[in-house]
Design a protein around this motif. Structure first.
Motif, PDB file in Angstrom:
ATOM      1  N   SER A  83       0.831  -1.214   0.000  1.00 15.43           N
ATOM      2  CA  SER A  83       0.000   0.000   0.000  1.00 15.43           C
ATOM      3  C   SER A  83       0.860   1.256   0.000  1.00 15.43           C
ATOM      4  CB  SER A  83      -0.960   0.000   1.185  1.00 15.43           C
ATOM      5  OG  SER A  83      -0.261   0.110   2.396  1.00 15.43           O
ATOM      6  N   THR A  84       1.992   1.206   0.693  1.00 15.15           N
ATOM      7  CA  THR A  84       2.876   2.369   0.722  1.00 15.15           C
ATOM      8  C   THR A  84       3.511   2.603  -0.640  1.00 15.15           C
ATOM      9  OG1 THR A  84       3.324   1.937   3.058  1.00 15.15           O
ATOM     10  CG2 THR A  84       4.830   3.420   1.925  1.00 15.15           C
ATOM     11  N   SER A  85       3.873   1.536  -1.330  1.00 17.99           N
ATOM     12  CA  SER A  85       4.443   1.714  -2.672  1.00 17.99           C
ATOM     13  C   SER A  85       3.386   2.261  -3.628  1.00 17.99           C
ATOM     14  CB  SER A  85       5.042   0.409  -3.192  1.00 17.99           C
ATOM     15  OG  SER A  85       4.052  -0.566  -3.351  1.00 17.99           O
ATOM     16  N   ASN A  86       2.124   1.869  -3.445  1.00 18.06           N
ATOM     17  CA  ASN A  86       1.048   2.455  -4.260  1.00 18.06           C
ATOM     18  C   ASN A  86       0.899   3.947  -3.978  1.00 18.06           C
ATOM     19  OD1 ASN A  86       0.417   0.076  -5.590  1.00 18.06           O
ATOM     20  ND2 ASN A  86      -1.158  -0.499  -4.112  1.00 18.06           N
ATOM     21  N   LEU A  87       1.040   4.325  -2.714  1.00 18.41           N
ATOM     22  CA  LEU A  87       0.994   5.760  -2.367  1.00 18.41           C
ATOM     23  C   LEU A  87       2.148   6.512  -3.021  1.00 18.41           C
ATOM     24  CD1 LEU A  87       0.143   5.663   1.454  1.00 18.41           C
ATOM     25  CD2 LEU A  87      -1.294   6.565  -0.374  1.00 18.41           C
ATOM     26  N   MET A  88       3.327   5.892  -3.030  1.00 18.12           N
ATOM     27  CA  MET A  88       4.493   6.543  -3.642  1.00 18.12           C
ATOM     28  C   MET A  88       4.304   6.729  -5.144  1.00 18.12           C
ATOM     29  SD  MET A  88       7.759   4.921  -1.659  1.00 18.12           S
ATOM     30  CE  MET A  88       8.948   5.951  -2.491  1.00 18.12           C
ATOM     31  N   VAL A  89       3.752   5.733  -5.807  1.00 14.97           N
ATOM     32  CA  VAL A  89       3.504   5.836  -7.249  1.00 14.97           C
ATOM     33  C   VAL A  89       2.488   6.941  -7.532  1.00 14.97           C
ATOM     34  CG1 VAL A  89       2.504   4.623  -9.231  1.00 14.97           C
ATOM     35  CG2 VAL A  89       4.175   3.471  -7.778  1.00 14.97           C
ATOM     36  N   ALA A  90       1.415   6.975  -6.750  1.00 16.90           N
ATOM     37  CA  ALA A  90       0.398   8.011  -6.948  1.00 16.90           C
ATOM     38  C   ALA A  90       0.975   9.407  -6.702  1.00 16.90           C
ATOM     39  CB  ALA A  90      -0.793   7.759  -6.027  1.00 16.90           C
ATOM     40  N   LEU A  91       1.779   9.542  -5.668  1.00 19.07           N
ATOM     41  CA  LEU A  91       2.394  10.837  -5.372  1.00 19.07           C
ATOM     42  C   LEU A  91       3.373  11.237  -6.472  1.00 19.07           C
ATOM     43  CD1 LEU A  91       2.678  13.200  -3.417  1.00 19.07           C
ATOM     44  CD2 LEU A  91       4.387  11.857  -2.161  1.00 19.07           C
ATOM     45  N   GLU A 138       1.381  12.444  -9.389  1.00 18.64           N
ATOM     46  CA  GLU A 138       0.839  13.775  -9.110  1.00 18.64           C
ATOM     47  C   GLU A 138       1.914  14.840  -9.252  1.00 18.64           C
ATOM     48  OE1 GLU A 138      -1.433  16.216  -5.527  1.00 18.64           O
ATOM     49  OE2 GLU A 138      -0.856  14.122  -5.219  1.00 18.64           O
ATOM     50  N   MET A 139       3.099  14.532  -8.769  1.00 10.89           N
ATOM     51  CA  MET A 139       4.206  15.497  -8.883  1.00 10.89           C
ATOM     52  C   MET A 139       4.585  15.716 -10.343  1.00 10.89           C
ATOM     53  SD  MET A 139       6.530  14.387  -5.619  1.00 10.89           S
ATOM     54  CE  MET A 139       7.849  15.535  -5.988  1.00 10.89           C
ATOM     55  N   ARG A 140       4.548  14.668 -11.142  1.00  9.35           N
ATOM     56  CA  ARG A 140       4.851  14.794 -12.567  1.00  9.35           C
ATOM     57  C   ARG A 140       3.845  15.735 -13.238  1.00  9.35           C
ATOM     58  NH1 ARG A 140       4.480   9.665 -14.131  1.00  9.35           N
ATOM     59  NH2 ARG A 140       6.574   9.239 -13.400  1.00  9.35           N
ATOM     60  N   MET A 141       2.563  15.610 -12.870  1.00  7.90           N
ATOM     61  CA  MET A 141       1.548  16.494 -13.445  1.00  7.90           C
ATOM     62  C   MET A 141       1.743  17.931 -12.965  1.00  7.90           C
ATOM     63  SD  MET A 141      -1.882  14.040 -13.478  1.00  7.90           S
ATOM     64  CE  MET A 141      -2.609  15.091 -12.284  1.00  7.90           C
ATOM     65  N   LEU A 142       2.142  18.097 -11.710  1.00 11.25           N
ATOM     66  CA  LEU A 142       2.353  19.443 -11.178  1.00 11.25           C
ATOM     67  C   LEU A 142       3.564  20.115 -11.827  1.00 11.25           C
ATOM     68  CD1 LEU A 142       1.620  18.898  -7.378  1.00 11.25           C
ATOM     69  CD2 LEU A 142       0.237  20.189  -9.023  1.00 11.25           C
ATOM     70  N   ILE A 143       4.572  19.329 -12.156  1.00 13.69           N
ATOM     71  CA  ILE A 143       5.747  19.891 -12.829  1.00 13.69           C
ATOM     72  C   ILE A 143       5.365  20.406 -14.208  1.00 13.69           C
ATOM     73  CG2 ILE A 143       7.971  19.273 -13.887  1.00 13.69           C
ATOM     74  CD1 ILE A 143       8.433  17.447 -11.427  1.00 13.69           C
ATOM     75  N   THR A 182       1.537  26.791 -13.406  1.00 16.26           N
ATOM     76  CA  THR A 182       1.048  27.604 -12.297  1.00 16.26           C
ATOM     77  C   THR A 182       1.397  27.007 -10.928  1.00 16.26           C
ATOM     78  OG1 THR A 182      -1.090  26.483 -12.285  1.00 16.26           O
ATOM     79  CG2 THR A 182      -0.884  28.443 -13.683  1.00 16.26           C
ATOM     80  N   THR A 183       2.077  25.876 -10.919  1.00 10.75           N
ATOM     81  CA  THR A 183       2.434  25.226  -9.654  1.00 10.75           C
ATOM     82  C   THR A 183       3.467  26.068  -8.914  1.00 10.75           C
ATOM     83  OG1 THR A 183       2.042  23.069 -10.629  1.00 10.75           O
ATOM     84  CG2 THR A 183       3.333  23.124  -8.616  1.00 10.75           C
ATOM     85  N   THR A 184       3.241  26.263  -7.623  1.00 18.26           N
ATOM     86  CA  THR A 184       4.166  27.062  -6.827  1.00 18.26           C
ATOM     87  C   THR A 184       5.320  26.204  -6.308  1.00 18.26           C
ATOM     88  OG1 THR A 184       2.987  26.642  -4.763  1.00 18.26           O
ATOM     89  CG2 THR A 184       2.270  28.555  -6.066  1.00 18.26           C
ATOM     90  N   GLN A 185       6.402  26.868  -6.018  1.00 12.47           N
ATOM     91  CA  GLN A 185       7.580  26.194  -5.471  1.00 12.47           C
ATOM     92  C   GLN A 185       7.279  25.594  -4.096  1.00 12.47           C
ATOM     93  OE1 GLN A 185      10.416  25.811  -7.061  1.00 12.47           O
ATOM     94  NE2 GLN A 185      11.548  24.861  -5.394  1.00 12.47           N
ATOM     95  N   LYS A 187       6.588  20.804  -0.534  1.00 10.64           N
ATOM     96  CA  LYS A 187       5.766  20.006   0.373  1.00 10.64           C
ATOM     97  C   LYS A 187       5.556  18.594  -0.180  1.00 10.64           C
ATOM     98  CE  LYS A 187       3.318  23.723   2.702  1.00 10.64           C
ATOM     99  NZ  LYS A 187       2.011  24.278   3.071  1.00 10.64           N
ATOM    100  N   LYS A 188       5.367  18.488  -1.487  1.00 10.64           N
ATOM    101  CA  LYS A 188       5.198  17.173  -2.109  1.00 10.64           C
ATOM    102  C   LYS A 188       6.489  16.354  -2.002  1.00 10.64           C
ATOM    103  CE  LYS A 188       0.970  17.492  -3.598  1.00 10.64           C
ATOM    104  NZ  LYS A 188      -0.074  16.591  -3.127  1.00 10.64           N
ATOM    105  N   LEU A 189       7.623  17.011  -2.156  1.00 12.56           N
ATOM    106  CA  LEU A 189       8.902  16.312  -1.998  1.00 12.56           C
ATOM    107  C   LEU A 189       9.099  15.820  -0.568  1.00 12.56           C
ATOM    108  CD1 LEU A 189      11.350  18.404  -4.199  1.00 12.56           C
ATOM    109  CD2 LEU A 189      10.727  16.005  -4.491  1.00 12.56           C
ATOM    110  N   ARG A 190       8.661  16.617   0.411  1.00 13.94           N
ATOM    111  CA  ARG A 190       8.745  16.174   1.810  1.00 13.94           C
ATOM    112  C   ARG A 190       7.834  14.976   2.053  1.00 13.94           C
ATOM    113  NH1 ARG A 190       7.415  21.314   4.528  1.00 13.94           N
ATOM    114  NH2 ARG A 190       8.187  22.494   2.795  1.00 13.94           N
ATOM    115  N   GLN A 191       6.669  14.981   1.408  1.00 12.71           N
ATOM    116  CA  GLN A 191       5.783  13.827   1.518  1.00 12.71           C
ATOM    117  C   GLN A 191       6.458  12.578   0.954  1.00 12.71           C
ATOM    118  OE1 GLN A 191       2.190  15.066  -0.594  1.00 12.71           O
ATOM    119  NE2 GLN A 191       1.064  14.774   1.318  1.00 12.71           N
ATOM    120  N   LEU A 192       7.106  12.728  -0.192  1.00 16.62           N
ATOM    121  CA  LEU A 192       7.779  11.599  -0.818  1.00 16.62           C
ATOM    122  C   LEU A 192       8.911  11.075   0.063  1.00 16.62           C
ATOM    123  CD1 LEU A 192       7.597   9.972  -3.438  1.00 16.62           C
ATOM    124  CD2 LEU A 192       9.289  11.514  -4.418  1.00 16.62           C
TER     125      LEU A 192
END
Length: 127
Positions: A20-28, A31-36, A40-43, A48-53
């Protein structure tokens, strides 16, 4: 007393946590790839997303280590039983594995709370 199987029976549960944790990592990561790609994505949001990862990665390390401890514990206990030894060192290794799993679980709980907070901030346009 046959105790070699006790640490081995805990491993499938930790395996489900790892899955389940690896599924969370893939989803995150997705999401980060889409935000990049979004201009309009802020730094702040990306940081914060990198800290989550990083938090998820740390939890994975503890869970993997826990599985290692439990495997070694079952192996040591089985060998001691087969040679007729009475060394109870496997108990300490099992306790270590359980403690590492609990640390991994604590990191996942922290991740969950922070993920909800980050979503609230995104909804309120604070990031």
């Amino acid at each position: 007393m046959e105790n070699w199987y006790i640490p081995i029976t805990i491993i499938p549960g930790i395996g489900l946590l790892i899955l389940s944790t690896s599924n969370l990592m893939v989803a995150l990561s997705n999401e980060m790839r889409m935000l990049i790609a979004d201009t309009t994505t802020t730094q702040i949001l990306m940081e914060k997303k990198l800290r989550q990862l990083k938090l998820l990665n740390s939890a994975m390390v503890f869970l993997y280590s826990s599985v290692g401890f439990l495997l070694v514990s079952g192996l040591v206990s089985g060998i001691m039983q087969s040679v007729g030894g009475h060394n109870n060192s496997f108990i300490y290794i099992t306790i270590g594995g359980i403690c590492w799993a609990l640390i991994g679980l604590a990191l996942l709980v922290i991740y969950s709370f922070k993920a909800v907070k980050l979503r609230q901030d995104q909804f309120n346009n604070k990031c």
